[in-house]
Design a protein around this motif. Structure first.
Motif, PDB file in Angstrom:
ATOM      1  N   ARG A   1     -11.088   0.754   4.760  1.00  0.00           N
ATOM      2  CA  ARG A   1      -9.967   1.622   4.394  1.00  0.00           C
ATOM      3  C   ARG A   1      -8.826   1.522   5.374  1.00  0.00           C
ATOM      4  O   ARG A   1      -7.738   2.036   5.110  1.00  0.00           O
ATOM      5  CB  ARG A   1     -10.402   3.091   4.246  1.00  0.00           C
TER       6      ARG A   1
ATOM      7  N   GLY B   1      -5.571   0.415   4.194  1.00  0.00           N
ATOM      8  CA  GLY B   1      -4.910   1.268   3.216  1.00  0.00           C
ATOM      9  C   GLY B   1      -3.939   2.273   3.787  1.00  0.00           C
ATOM     10  O   GLY B   1      -3.611   3.249   3.122  1.00  0.00           O
TER      11      GLY B   1
ATOM     12  N   VAL C   1       0.878  -1.176   0.000  1.00  0.00           N
ATOM     13  CA  VAL C   1       0.000   0.000   0.000  1.00  0.00           C
ATOM     14  C   VAL C   1       0.908   1.217   0.000  1.00  0.00           C
ATOM     15  O   VAL C   1       1.841   1.309   0.805  1.00  0.00           O
ATOM     16  CB  VAL C   1      -0.925   0.044   1.231  1.00  0.00           C
TER      17      VAL C   1
ATOM     18  N   ASN D   1      -3.028   3.967  -2.755  1.00  0.00           N
ATOM     19  CA  ASN D   1      -3.209   2.812  -3.628  1.00  0.00           C
ATOM     20  C   ASN D   1      -2.806   1.515  -2.955  1.00  0.00           C
ATOM     21  O   ASN D   1      -1.732   1.432  -2.361  1.00  0.00           O
ATOM     22  CB  ASN D   1      -2.331   2.984  -4.870  1.00  0.00           C
ATOM     23  N   ALA D   2      -3.670   0.524  -3.083  1.00  0.00           N
ATOM     24  CA  ALA D   2      -3.320  -0.826  -2.628  1.00  0.00           C
ATOM     25  C   ALA D   2      -3.017  -1.644  -3.872  1.00  0.00           C
ATOM     26  O   ALA D   2      -3.749  -1.568  -4.871  1.00  0.00           O
ATOM     27  CB  ALA D   2      -4.470  -1.429  -1.851  1.00  0.00           C
TER      28      ALA D   2
ATOM     29  N   VAL E   1      -7.710   3.137  -2.728  1.00  0.00           N
ATOM     30  CA  VAL E   1      -8.118   2.704  -1.391  1.00  0.00           C
ATOM     31  C   VAL E   1      -9.464   3.303  -0.974  1.00  0.00           C
ATOM     32  O   VAL E   1     -10.223   2.680  -0.226  1.00  0.00           O
ATOM     33  CB  VAL E   1      -6.991   3.014  -0.372  1.00  0.00           C
TER      34      VAL E   1
END
Ligand SMILES: [Zn+2]
Ligand SMILES: [Zn+2]
Length: 141
Positions: free
Chosen positions: A104, A107, A25, A44-45, A98
């Motif tokens: 969340r 994330g 992540v 961003n994951a 995410v």
């Protein structure tokens, strides 16, 4: 294996889940992400592409990233939520925004990338590794 990781777009027309936890992540301050993330870094994951199940239609926008790779960005055609991106350099992983994930909490970014293009007020956690541009490929667990 744990519970699937679920997500959806803002309007709910697109729903998805991953059967495996993300491999990384990170927060991205590239210029492209600042457009998509309303001025901020995108969070961003990175998931294995093979672990995705997707329902609903997604639209796609193809562009060339700062790295020179072709990026295919997928979003909900109804509400416009950015959902996924895929780089031409690496098909086995995909990037997921995410904000679209139900949970969340998974994330929290572990690194910051493209920090050289952040604005002067842009948050970059000094405790975390960061990279001025494109980092090397994420190792798969
Ligand atoms: Zn939608
Ligand atoms: Zn970016």
């Amino acid at each position: 294996m744990t519970e699937p990781i679920k997500g959806r777009c803002f309007c709910g027309a697109v729903r998805f889940q991953f059967s495996e936890a993300p491999v990384a992540v990170r927060a991205c301050w590239c210029r492209d992400c600042q457009y998509l993330a309303t001025g901020n870094a995108s969070i961003n994951a990175i998931f294995k592409t093979a672990s995705l199940s997707l329902s609903g239609e997604v639209a796609e926008y193809v562009s060339t990233a700062n790295s020179g790779n072709t990026m295919r960005r997928r979003f909900c055609p109804k509400c416009g939520t950015p959902l996924f991106s895929h780089s031409s350099s690496r098909h086995e992983v995909m990037v997921v925004r995410v904000g679209a994930l139900e949970d969340r909490e998974i994330g929290g970014p572990a690194s910051y990338i493209w920090t050289a293009s952040a604005p002067s007020w842009g948050h970059i956690d000094p405790e975390l590794p960061n990279c001025a541009g494109q980092p090397g490929p994420v190792p798969l667990k």
